[in-house]
Design a protein around this motif. Structure first.
Motif, PDB file in Angstrom:
ATOM      1  N   PRO A 111      53.412  48.086   8.270  1.00 48.60           N
ATOM      2  CA  PRO A 111      53.023  49.383   8.830  1.00 48.60           C
ATOM      3  C   PRO A 111      52.989  49.382  10.356  1.00 48.60           C
ATOM      4  O   PRO A 111      52.974  50.453  10.971  1.00 48.60           O
ATOM      5  N   GLY A 112      52.983  48.197  10.980  1.00 46.11           N
ATOM      6  CA  GLY A 112      53.038  48.141  12.433  1.00 46.11           C
ATOM      7  C   GLY A 112      54.329  48.686  13.002  1.00 46.11           C
ATOM      8  O   GLY A 112      54.436  48.908  14.215  1.00 46.11           O
ATOM      9  N   GLU A 113      55.335  48.916  12.137  1.00 46.30           N
ATOM     10  CA  GLU A 113      56.626  49.439  12.600  1.00 46.30           C
ATOM     11  C   GLU A 113      56.594  50.943  12.856  1.00 46.30           C
ATOM     12  O   GLU A 113      57.521  51.487  13.455  1.00 46.30           O
ATOM     13  N   PHE A 114      55.559  51.630  12.399  1.00 45.07           N
ATOM     14  CA  PHE A 114      55.484  53.069  12.665  1.00 45.07           C
ATOM     15  C   PHE A 114      55.370  53.313  14.166  1.00 45.07           C
ATOM     16  O   PHE A 114      54.653  52.609  14.882  1.00 45.07           O
ATOM     17  N   THR A 115      56.060  54.341  14.643  1.00 44.75           N
ATOM     18  CA  THR A 115      56.055  54.662  16.074  1.00 44.75           C
ATOM     19  C   THR A 115      54.914  55.626  16.404  1.00 44.75           C
ATOM     20  O   THR A 115      54.305  56.240  15.516  1.00 44.75           O
ATOM     21  N   GLU A 116      54.654  55.760  17.697  1.00 44.76           N
ATOM     22  CA  GLU A 116      53.626  56.701  18.134  1.00 44.76           C
ATOM     23  C   GLU A 116      54.004  58.129  17.772  1.00 44.76           C
ATOM     24  O   GLU A 116      53.150  58.937  17.412  1.00 44.76           O
ATOM     25  N   ALA A 117      55.306  58.442  17.852  1.00 47.62           N
ATOM     26  CA  ALA A 117      55.747  59.790  17.493  1.00 47.62           C
ATOM     27  C   ALA A 117      55.483  60.077  16.020  1.00 47.62           C
ATOM     28  O   ALA A 117      55.086  61.188  15.647  1.00 47.62           O
ATOM     29  N   VAL A 162      42.253  51.665   4.701  1.00 39.23           N
ATOM     30  CA  VAL A 162      43.524  52.388   4.732  1.00 39.23           C
ATOM     31  C   VAL A 162      44.558  51.584   3.959  1.00 39.23           C
ATOM     32  O   VAL A 162      44.716  50.381   4.191  1.00 39.23           O
ATOM     33  N   ARG A 163      45.269  52.249   3.031  1.00 38.29           N
ATOM     34  CA  ARG A 163      46.314  51.596   2.230  1.00 38.29           C
ATOM     35  C   ARG A 163      47.624  52.339   2.436  1.00 38.29           C
ATOM     36  O   ARG A 163      47.668  53.573   2.335  1.00 38.29           O
ATOM     37  N   PHE A 164      48.693  51.589   2.684  1.00 38.45           N
ATOM     38  CA  PHE A 164      50.021  52.162   2.911  1.00 38.45           C
ATOM     39  C   PHE A 164      50.807  52.015   1.614  1.00 38.45           C
ATOM     40  O   PHE A 164      51.406  50.976   1.336  1.00 38.45           O
ATOM     41  N   LEU A 165      50.799  53.078   0.814  1.00 39.13           N
ATOM     42  CA  LEU A 165      51.265  52.992  -0.562  1.00 39.13           C
ATOM     43  C   LEU A 165      52.778  52.959  -0.697  1.00 39.13           C
ATOM     44  O   LEU A 165      53.300  52.413  -1.671  1.00 39.13           O
ATOM     45  N   LEU A 188      44.434  53.694  13.727  1.00 41.59           N
ATOM     46  CA  LEU A 188      43.750  52.417  13.950  1.00 41.59           C
ATOM     47  C   LEU A 188      44.315  51.340  13.035  1.00 41.59           C
ATOM     48  O   LEU A 188      44.463  50.174  13.438  1.00 41.59           O
ATOM     49  N   ALA A 189      44.644  51.702  11.796  1.00 39.22           N
ATOM     50  CA  ALA A 189      45.203  50.733  10.852  1.00 39.22           C
ATOM     51  C   ALA A 189      46.608  50.293  11.271  1.00 39.22           C
ATOM     52  O   ALA A 189      46.962  49.115  11.170  1.00 39.22           O
ATOM     53  N   VAL A 190      47.405  51.238  11.745  1.00 38.47           N
ATOM     54  CA  VAL A 190      48.752  50.887  12.215  1.00 38.47           C
ATOM     55  C   VAL A 190      48.668  49.929  13.399  1.00 38.47           C
ATOM     56  O   VAL A 190      49.385  48.917  13.463  1.00 38.47           O
ATOM     57  N   TRP A 191      47.787  50.210  14.343  1.00 39.89           N
ATOM     58  CA  TRP A 191      47.654  49.330  15.512  1.00 39.89           C
ATOM     59  C   TRP A 191      47.103  47.965  15.117  1.00 39.89           C
ATOM     60  O   TRP A 191      47.440  46.947  15.725  1.00 39.89           O
ATOM     61  N   ALA A 192      46.254  47.926  14.079  1.00 42.72           N
ATOM     62  CA  ALA A 192      45.751  46.633  13.597  1.00 42.72           C
ATOM     63  C   ALA A 192      46.891  45.799  13.030  1.00 42.72           C
ATOM     64  O   ALA A 192      46.961  44.580  13.260  1.00 42.72           O
ATOM     65  N   PHE A 193      47.816  46.440  12.311  1.00 43.91           N
ATOM     66  CA  PHE A 193      48.974  45.711  11.801  1.00 43.91           C
ATOM     67  C   PHE A 193      49.853  45.215  12.950  1.00 43.91           C
ATOM     68  O   PHE A 193      50.395  44.100  12.898  1.00 43.91           O
TER      69      PHE A 193
END
Length: 652
Positions: A111-117, A162-165, A188-193
């Protein structure tokens, strides 16, 4: 083709809705599937045999619309997904409706690959801005990249899980907070990843610190809170009047603005003790006032000496004041009845499996009723007894930073309780202590109590009982002790003390331990060379027994305990803590001439038990008392109190 819909498993659909609704939708889709069509932009349309139309654009199931107008996700949306999967996957005869489990290759996705946009498109600029403020203050998160039996990437935050299903689709990121209320936790979960991918890319389960560089030390808000604690320590509860109110209001405002959640709660408790003293209420206790004063100084010291990771844990900068929960299942673990002044206080302990925590539902009643009658009181339409011993399903729960829970009473918010056999073995591993040796090691590794998170049921655990080895009773202390063992033969002591507000407590404990007991739930601590459990509930053969809500039966007394041996270490620690609390009560500027000698005697007794550094700190405080003790006396009191308090906490 909609790969997000094809990636949904029946387990995932059940997590988004409930398993009963998924089964019903699967039966209908198998018997009379709706007609499916798909637009070029990926929007899927379905028309059921009864004419009801459903539309599902990209962006998750919550974006779907159905003509049936049922609240939330309906069976028609689920039938659309299941039918779409059937039409786009080659299924052999006899296959179960629904997609296959995710391929092992999915574990490489993060999930860390998601962009800010993408985050802005999913939760909006405002929620991303709120998340940035939390990041600047700093927060701690536990990242799970996928575990056996649960391949879904998951982040445990202090305020939500938070779960990324679905890989690569933020529309299927699920939180246990109410949608639209705390959507910032997704960012917050994305940035944690992202932090986990940078720091420990190969570990499947890791705890990371995110942000917090600008928050080191706690800022002016914490400095003012410590100054307030110093004022209380110098003047004492006896000599402080209502004029302190303006300063308290200002300190609270600064702590709230800085998101310093744990110091804010400590200040509120400190002020509560001062108010209780002015009102001559039985809620006032000098020991509690001293605890809150020392806690503020301890958090200030720890925040100033540690890095960003320590600061966020010590100050609670990553905690929200309150988080509304989605439809939540809460398992009752028991209750505790206590007295606070003229009130009876009932704490109901509820295990929340989604977050792996124990929540506390607290109610105070201006009554002299005892436990059995209090169990019939109702909260959100459900009796306290049913809440404490059953399974609660609610759509109106809100969780505070200290893990207390509030149940709403709105007409549209349903709260239901069901009876249970106490199947506590299905609770998260974080709450079930099936290895007492490991639990003792966990307790020994905890940070000092004054700087830990201010979580109400922090040390409540469920302990499986493999064997009850002995039950005994101390008539003088009105205390029942029982020795239990786990599956490895490691023992722990269950200790319960009689209270007039819970007359059936000891009878209930004795009844549970004499029968088919499977689990005990209670607050755990170290003591006597092992683990000591203060019980709040038992899972027995036919359900859950809550001793504090049980009637007194006056059954046969267990075997009496022999007379207790002298405890010079405990006596020395208790004496020192009592004297230090008396200093806080009177104030450093107003201690009587005899206080120095009394502290010196307490220091001598601490030294004789081997607590040399605690004795030195206590003696140093005694030497600084006088008509004008000065600022050094404040530091000396803090040093002495923290050393004696820590020694008492680590007492074997």
């Amino acid at each position: 083709m909609r790969p997000d819909l094809l990636a949904l498993t029946t387990d995932t659909l059940a997590e988004l809705t409930n398993r009963g609704l998924v089964k019903r939708a699967a039966r209908e889709a198998d018997r009379e599937p709706p007609a499916i069509s798909e637009d070029p932009d990926g929007t899927v349309h379905a028309t059921a045999p009864d004419g009801i139309t459903t539309v599902l654009p990209r962006g998750g199931l919550a974006a779907g619309k159905c003509a049936c107008e049922a609240p939330g996700l309906c069976r028609h949306l689920l039938a659309l997904v299941l039918t779409y999967q059937q039409q786009h996957q080659s299924a052999a005869p006899g296959d179960v409706v629904g997609p296959p489990s995710p391929a092992p290759a999915d574990h490489a996705w993060s999930p860390g690959e998601f962009t800010e946009a993408q985050l802005v498109a999913r939760i909006g600029e405002r929620a991303v801005g709120a998340a940035r403020r939390v990041e600047r203050a700093g927060y701690v998160a536990r990242v799970h990249r996928g575990r056996p039996g649960d391949p879904v990437p998951t982040v445990e935050l202090p305020t939500a899980t938070v779960r990324f299903l679905v890989p690569g689709d933020l529309g299927f990121a699920r939180t246990d907070a109410v949608a639209g209320v705390r959507d910032d936790v997704i960012a917050l979960a994305v940035w944690a990843f992202r932090a986990a991918d940078e720091q420990t890319p190969g570990e499947g389960d890791v705890q990371v610190q995110v942000g917090g560089g600008a928050a080191a030390g706690g800022g002016a808000g914490l400095d003012r809170a410590v100054a307030l604690a110093g004022l209380v320590l110098r003047e004492g509860a006896v000599h402080l009047g209502a004029g302190i109110g303006a300063e308290v209001t200002s300190v609270r405002r600064e702590l709230e603005a800085g998101r310093l959640r744990w110091p804010l709660l400590a200040v509120e408790d400190l002020v509560g003790q001062l108010d209780a003293y002015r009102e001559r209420s039985a809620r006032y206790r000098p020991e509690a006032l001293a605890d809150h004063v020392a806690e503020l100084f301890a958090r200030h010291r720890a925040a100033g000496a540690g890095g960003a990771s320590l600061v966020s844990r010590v100050l609670g900068t990553d905690e929200a004041s309150e988080t509304p929960l989605r439809r939540a299942r809460l398992d009752g673990l028991g209750a505790r009845v206590s007295v606070a002044g003229e009130e009876r206080v009932v704490d109901v302990f509820l295990a929340h499996a989604d977050s792996g925590t124990v929540l506390v539902l607290r109610r105070a009643y201006a009554s002299d009723e005892a436990g059995p009658r209090l169990g019939e009181r109702r909260v959100a339409g459900v009796s306290i007894r049913a809440l404490a011993s059953g399974v609660v399903v609610t759509e109106s729960a809100a969780r505070s930073a200290s893990r207390t829970v509030r149940l709403g009473a709105r007409r549209l918010s349903r709260t239901e309780a069901m009876a249970t056999r106490g199947s506590w073995d299905e609770l998260p591993r974080a709450l079930v202590a099936d290895d007492l040796a490991a639990l003792a090691a966990e307790l020994g590794a905890l940070p000092p109590r004054p700087i830990r998170a201010r979580v109400e049921a922090e040390l409540v655990r469920v302990v499986p009982v493999a064997e009850v080895r002995s039950i005994s009773y101390a008539p003088g202390a009105q205390r029942l002790d029982a020795v239990i063992a786990d599956g490895n033969g490691t023992t722990a002591t269950i200790t319960a003390t009689h209270a007039a507000c819970a007359p059936g407590r000891l009878d209930g404990v004795a009844e549970a331990l004499s029968g088919e007991v499977r689990f005990v739930a209670g607050s755990v601590r170290r003591g006597g060379g092992g683990v000591v459990i203060d019980p709040i509930g038992f899972a027995t053969g036919d359900g859950v027994l809550v001793p504090d809500l049980a009637p007194a039966t006056h059954g046969a007394d267990p075997r009496p305990l022999p007379d207790a041996t002298a405890d010079p270490l405990g006596h020395a620690l208790d004496e020192a803590l009592t004297l230090l609390a008396e200093v806080t009560h009177r104030g450093l500027l107003h201690t009587p001439p005899t206080m120095g000698g009394r502290l010196g005697g307490a220091a001598d007794r601490l030294a004789r038990t081997g607590l040399r550094r605690a004795a030195e700190a206590t003696r140093a405080l005694a030497g600084r008392l006088g008509p004008d003790p000065g600022a050094d006396a404040v530091d000396a009191w803090v040093e002495a109190y923290l050393r004696v308090c820590l020694a008492a906490e680590l007492r074997p």
